[in-house]
Design an enzyme around this catalytic site. Structure first.
Site, PDB file in Angstrom:
ATOM      1  N   ARG A  26       0.845  -1.201   0.000  1.00  0.00           N
ATOM      2  CA  ARG A  26       0.000   0.000   0.000  1.00  0.00           C
ATOM      3  C   ARG A  26       0.876   1.246   0.000  1.00  0.00           C
ATOM      4  O   ARG A  26       0.541   2.245  -0.644  1.00  0.00           O
ATOM      5  CB  ARG A  26      -0.930   0.003   1.214  1.00  0.00           C
ATOM      6  CG  ARG A  26      -1.857   1.216   1.260  1.00  0.00           C
ATOM      7  CD  ARG A  26      -2.914   1.064   2.337  1.00  0.00           C
ATOM      8  NE  ARG A  26      -3.874   0.034   1.966  1.00  0.00           N
ATOM      9  CZ  ARG A  26      -4.687  -0.580   2.827  1.00  0.00           C
ATOM     10  NH1 ARG A  26      -4.653  -0.272   4.113  1.00  0.00           N
ATOM     11  NH2 ARG A  26      -5.530  -1.495   2.399  1.00  0.00           N
ATOM     12  N   ARG A  44      12.678  -5.231   6.617  1.00  0.00           N
ATOM     13  CA  ARG A  44      11.613  -5.908   7.353  1.00  0.00           C
ATOM     14  C   ARG A  44      10.268  -5.470   6.777  1.00  0.00           C
ATOM     15  O   ARG A  44      10.079  -5.501   5.568  1.00  0.00           O
ATOM     16  CB  ARG A  44      11.721  -5.638   8.850  1.00  0.00           C
ATOM     17  CG  ARG A  44      13.065  -6.004   9.458  1.00  0.00           C
ATOM     18  CD  ARG A  44      13.064  -5.881  10.960  1.00  0.00           C
ATOM     19  NE  ARG A  44      14.407  -6.042  11.504  1.00  0.00           N
ATOM     20  CZ  ARG A  44      14.657  -6.206  12.789  1.00  0.00           C
ATOM     21  NH1 ARG A  44      13.668  -6.216  13.674  1.00  0.00           N
ATOM     22  NH2 ARG A  44      15.903  -6.341  13.212  1.00  0.00           N
ATOM     23  N   ARG A  87      -1.769   8.450   9.752  1.00  0.00           N
ATOM     24  CA  ARG A  87      -1.944   7.042   9.424  1.00  0.00           C
ATOM     25  C   ARG A  87      -3.170   6.839   8.555  1.00  0.00           C
ATOM     26  O   ARG A  87      -4.243   7.392   8.831  1.00  0.00           O
ATOM     27  CB  ARG A  87      -2.076   6.200  10.699  1.00  0.00           C
ATOM     28  CG  ARG A  87      -2.606   4.788  10.429  1.00  0.00           C
ATOM     29  CD  ARG A  87      -2.421   3.827  11.562  1.00  0.00           C
ATOM     30  NE  ARG A  87      -3.436   2.783  11.572  1.00  0.00           N
ATOM     31  CZ  ARG A  87      -3.538   1.796  10.693  1.00  0.00           C
ATOM     32  NH1 ARG A  87      -2.693   1.716   9.688  1.00  0.00           N
ATOM     33  NH2 ARG A  87      -4.501   0.895  10.805  1.00  0.00           N
ATOM     34  N   ASP A 205     -13.594  -1.892   6.656  1.00  0.00           N
ATOM     35  CA  ASP A 205     -13.569  -3.056   5.772  1.00  0.00           C
ATOM     36  C   ASP A 205     -14.542  -4.139   6.199  1.00  0.00           C
ATOM     37  O   ASP A 205     -14.562  -5.227   5.631  1.00  0.00           O
ATOM     38  CB  ASP A 205     -12.156  -3.634   5.646  1.00  0.00           C
ATOM     39  CG  ASP A 205     -11.576  -4.081   6.970  1.00  0.00           C
ATOM     40  OD1 ASP A 205     -12.315  -4.159   7.973  1.00  0.00           O
ATOM     41  OD2 ASP A 205     -10.364  -4.359   7.012  1.00  0.00           O
TER      42      ASP A 205
END
Length: 249
Positions: A26, A44, A87, A205
């Site tokens: 994303r 990572r 975020r 979602d």
């Protein structure tokens, strides 16, 4: 050149304003919306891009799943000079009437994860920066698309799948909490401790009470909502950056 030990990024390359998300892919998709985008590092779960949106330098960084790893990301970003973090991500609905595809601006987060209690007492609130939240909400209302736009308190937890312990979703739903996810409380607490501004917007979602087999975050309605929240977050970040520049910050 001293790279950040976990993100593996040169602090000199990091702008003051950044978006963060859980998924490294994303982050790549968000970077494609920027001009002059380039990938700085992929270490990572942490994938870092820089570029510009509407002429404003921004970074995009993935933080992975869960508060402990995400907090490492936020700490290093702020040490590198990032002053505003937004975020973007997905969350399960708690409030009745909120459907998949809706957007929620998180004004504060319930601290039901384990990370932040090791940083500050439980009485300390996890709260978004007011200017960041307002910029996100105004931008989300202005972005075309289907789905409601709301703002309010969200819930941050560590557990994704249910076990034998009854999770506190019902209690927080009765208290008016809108949605549940896994990282926002960590972002708000770390930002408060380190002197940065933070906010968050999530695309719903699904219903958080659905059984594991019913969870499907890949529906078109969710993908469209994620696109809307990314656009809103980029608009808000650019507005906040211009305001900071005008104020001399």
């Amino acid at each position: 050149m001293d790279l950040l030990p976990i993100l593996r990024v040169d602090p000199a390359d990091m702008p003051a304003h950044a978006l963060v998300c859980g998924d490294p892919f994303r982050a790549e998709a968000i970077a494609r919306k920027l001009t002059d985008a380039k990938e700085l590092a992929y270490a990572r779960e942490y994938r870092t891009f820089t570029g510009a949106y509407d002429g404003v330098p921004v970074a995009v960084v993935s933080h992975g799943v869960g508060s402990p790893g995400a907090a490492v990301c936020f700490e290093e970003m702020i040490k590198a000079g990032v002053t505003t973090i937004i975020r973007v991500g997905t969350a399960g609905a708690l409030a009745d009437g909120l459907k998949a595809g809706s957007l929620i601006v998180s004004t504060a987060a319930v601290r039901e994860e384990g990370l932040t209690r090791q940083l500050v007492p439980l009485a300390f609130p996890a709260v978004a920066d007011g200017a960041v939240s307002e910029a996100l909400y105004e931008a989300a209302l202005a972005v075309p698309g289907e789905g409601a736009v709301g703002k309010g308190v969200t819930l941050t937890m560590d557990a994704f799948f249910s076990g034998v312990v009854e999770l506190p979703h019902r209690t927080y739903k009765q208290a008016g909490v809108l949605a549940v996810e896994m990282e926002i409380a960590a972002l708000y607490v770390v930002a408060a401790l380190r002197g940065a501004r933070a906010g968050a917007i999530v695309a719903l979602d699904g219903d958080s009470t659905a059984v594991d087999e019913e969870y499907d975050p890949h529906r078109n309605v969710v993908a469209e909502a994620v696109d809307r929240e990314i656009e809103a977050a980029l608009r808000a970040l650019a507005k906040l950056a211009r305001q900071a520049k005008q104020a001399g910050g």
